[in-house]
Design a protein around this motif. Structure first.
Motif, mmCIF file in Angstrom:
data_model
loop_
_atom_site.group_PDB
_atom_site.id
_atom_site.type_symbol
_atom_site.label_atom_id
_atom_site.label_comp_id
_atom_site.label_asym_id
_atom_site.label_seq_id
_atom_site.Cartn_x
_atom_site.Cartn_y
_atom_site.Cartn_z
ATOM 1 N N GLY A 128 0.832 -1.196 0.000
ATOM 2 C CA GLY A 128 0.000 0.000 0.000
ATOM 3 C C GLY A 128 0.861 1.238 0.000
ATOM 4 O O GLY A 128 1.965 1.237 0.534
ATOM 5 N N LYS A 129 0.361 2.287 -0.629
ATOM 6 C CA LYS A 129 1.094 3.551 -0.617
ATOM 7 C C LYS A 129 0.109 4.694 -0.720
ATOM 8 O O LYS A 129 -0.980 4.552 -1.286
ATOM 9 C CB LYS A 129 2.106 3.621 -1.763
ATOM 10 C CG LYS A 129 1.484 3.661 -3.146
ATOM 11 C CD LYS A 129 2.535 3.821 -4.219
ATOM 12 C CE LYS A 129 1.883 4.008 -5.582
ATOM 13 N NZ LYS A 129 2.831 4.336 -6.604
ATOM 14 N N ALA A 130 0.475 5.814 -0.145
ATOM 15 C CA ALA A 130 -0.331 7.026 -0.264
ATOM 16 C C ALA A 130 -0.101 7.607 -1.647
ATOM 17 O O ALA A 130 0.981 7.480 -2.220
ATOM 18 C CB ALA A 130 0.069 8.026 0.813
ATOM 19 N N VAL A 131 -1.113 8.222 -2.182
ATOM 20 C CA VAL A 131 -1.008 8.824 -3.507
ATOM 21 C C VAL A 131 -0.766 10.308 -3.347
ATOM 22 O O VAL A 131 -1.486 10.991 -2.613
ATOM 23 C CB VAL A 131 -2.303 8.575 -4.319
ATOM 24 C CG1 VAL A 131 -2.243 9.257 -5.667
ATOM 25 C CG2 VAL A 131 -2.548 7.091 -4.486
ATOM 26 N N ASP A 132 0.257 10.819 -4.041
ATOM 27 C CA ASP A 132 0.530 12.252 -3.938
ATOM 28 C C ASP A 132 0.135 13.007 -5.204
ATOM 29 O O ASP A 132 0.040 14.209 -5.190
ATOM 30 C CB ASP A 132 1.998 12.513 -3.597
ATOM 31 C CG ASP A 132 2.950 12.129 -4.727
ATOM 32 O OD1 ASP A 132 2.503 11.706 -5.810
ATOM 33 O OD2 ASP A 132 4.162 12.269 -4.519
ATOM 34 N N ARG A 133 -0.132 12.301 -6.287
ATOM 35 C CA ARG A 133 -0.509 12.870 -7.583
ATOM 36 C C ARG A 133 0.455 13.959 -8.032
ATOM 37 O O ARG A 133 0.054 14.976 -8.596
ATOM 38 C CB ARG A 133 -1.948 13.389 -7.552
ATOM 39 C CG ARG A 133 -3.002 12.328 -7.383
ATOM 40 C CD ARG A 133 -2.883 11.115 -8.306
ATOM 41 N NE ARG A 133 -2.677 11.386 -9.691
ATOM 42 C CZ ARG A 133 -3.550 11.153 -10.662
ATOM 43 N NH1 ARG A 133 -4.715 10.644 -10.371
ATOM 44 N NH2 ARG A 133 -3.252 11.422 -11.904
ATOM 45 N N SER A 134 1.749 13.725 -7.804
ATOM 46 C CA SER A 134 2.762 14.666 -8.272
ATOM 47 C C SER A 134 2.809 14.718 -9.789
ATOM 48 O O SER A 134 3.467 15.587 -10.363
ATOM 49 C CB SER A 134 4.131 14.300 -7.692
ATOM 50 O OG SER A 134 4.482 12.979 -8.065
ATOM 51 N N LEU A 136 0.317 15.563 -11.533
ATOM 52 C CA LEU A 136 -0.577 16.646 -11.916
ATOM 53 C C LEU A 136 0.011 17.988 -11.509
ATOM 54 O O LEU A 136 0.597 18.105 -10.435
ATOM 55 C CB LEU A 136 -1.932 16.496 -11.210
ATOM 56 C CG LEU A 136 -2.754 15.267 -11.525
ATOM 57 C CD1 LEU A 136 -3.991 15.228 -10.621
ATOM 58 C CD2 LEU A 136 -3.175 15.268 -12.981
ATOM 59 N N PRO A 137 -0.181 19.018 -12.320
ATOM 60 C CA PRO A 137 0.219 20.354 -11.870
ATOM 61 C C PRO A 137 -0.572 20.712 -10.612
ATOM 62 O O PRO A 137 -1.786 20.652 -10.612
ATOM 63 C CB PRO A 137 -0.170 21.272 -13.034
ATOM 64 C CG PRO A 137 -0.336 20.368 -14.216
ATOM 65 C CD PRO A 137 -0.737 19.016 -13.666
ATOM 66 N N GLY A 138 0.098 21.008 -9.537
ATOM 67 C CA GLY A 138 -0.566 21.335 -8.281
ATOM 68 C C GLY A 138 -0.831 20.127 -7.398
ATOM 69 O O GLY A 138 -1.350 20.270 -6.305
ATOM 70 N N GLY A 139 -0.532 18.915 -7.873
ATOM 71 C CA GLY A 139 -0.674 17.700 -7.069
ATOM 72 C C GLY A 139 -2.085 17.502 -6.541
ATOM 73 O O GLY A 139 -3.075 17.835 -7.195
#
Length: 164
Positions: A128-134, A136-139
């Motif tokens: 499992g891992k947390a999603v940071d959505r790096s 995407l611009p602005g995460g």
């Protein structure tokens, strides 16, 4: 004094909302191929609301007749699967993921296991891992600041712009 369990839920966009008084019977994960396709997932979590315990509090569901004895209710605006209606039964099943508190109803069975994906038992062992959505611009902030999803509770107005 009798306390009646009340569950509420609805679709992702908020066009369809419902409440169930008295809780749900036989919460389970259905692995049949029809449920897999209807959910767009490996299984569909369902719980049965007998009789007239289910009330729509906003909007109306659209229906797809997936077989002669069964129809499936969904939101026509956002596509969220909401209901499983066996036409000869007295009641309707709701999708557990559409509940405002999906963890409030724990499945008691895996049904339709003859078509369960062969790697289902291994899913719990995945990392499992947390999603940071790096990516995407602005995460994650760009998602949070532009979120159009209905909150997990009833609202007097929706979308929020209607309240103005």
């Amino acid at each position: 004094m009798t306390v009646t369990k009340i569950l509420a839920g609805g679709c992702q966009c908020g066009a369809v909302r419902y409440r169930v008084e008295g809780g749900l019977d036989y919460p389970h994960l259905c692995h049949c191929r029809m449920c897999q396709k209807a959910a767009g997932n490996y299984f569909m979590p369902l719980g049965f609301s007998p009789g007239d315990r289910l009330t729509l509090t906003r909007g109306e569901a659209s229906w797809f007749q997936s077989s002669d004895p069964v129809r499936r209710g969904f939101c026509r605006d956002c596509g969220t699967p909401l209901f499983f209606d066996t036409l000869q039964s007295d009641g309707v099943a709701v999708t557990l993921g559409s509940l405002d508190e999906p963890s409030a109803v724990v499945p008691v069975s895996n049904d339709g296991v003859e078509t369960r994906v062969p790697f289902f038992e291994a899913l719990a062992g995945l990392a499992g891992k947390a999603v940071d959505r790096s990516d995407l611009p602005g995460g994650l902030e760009s998602i949070a600041s532009s979120n159009h999803q209905h909150p997990d509770h009833d609202t007097a107005h929706w979308p929020a712009s209607e309240a103005r």
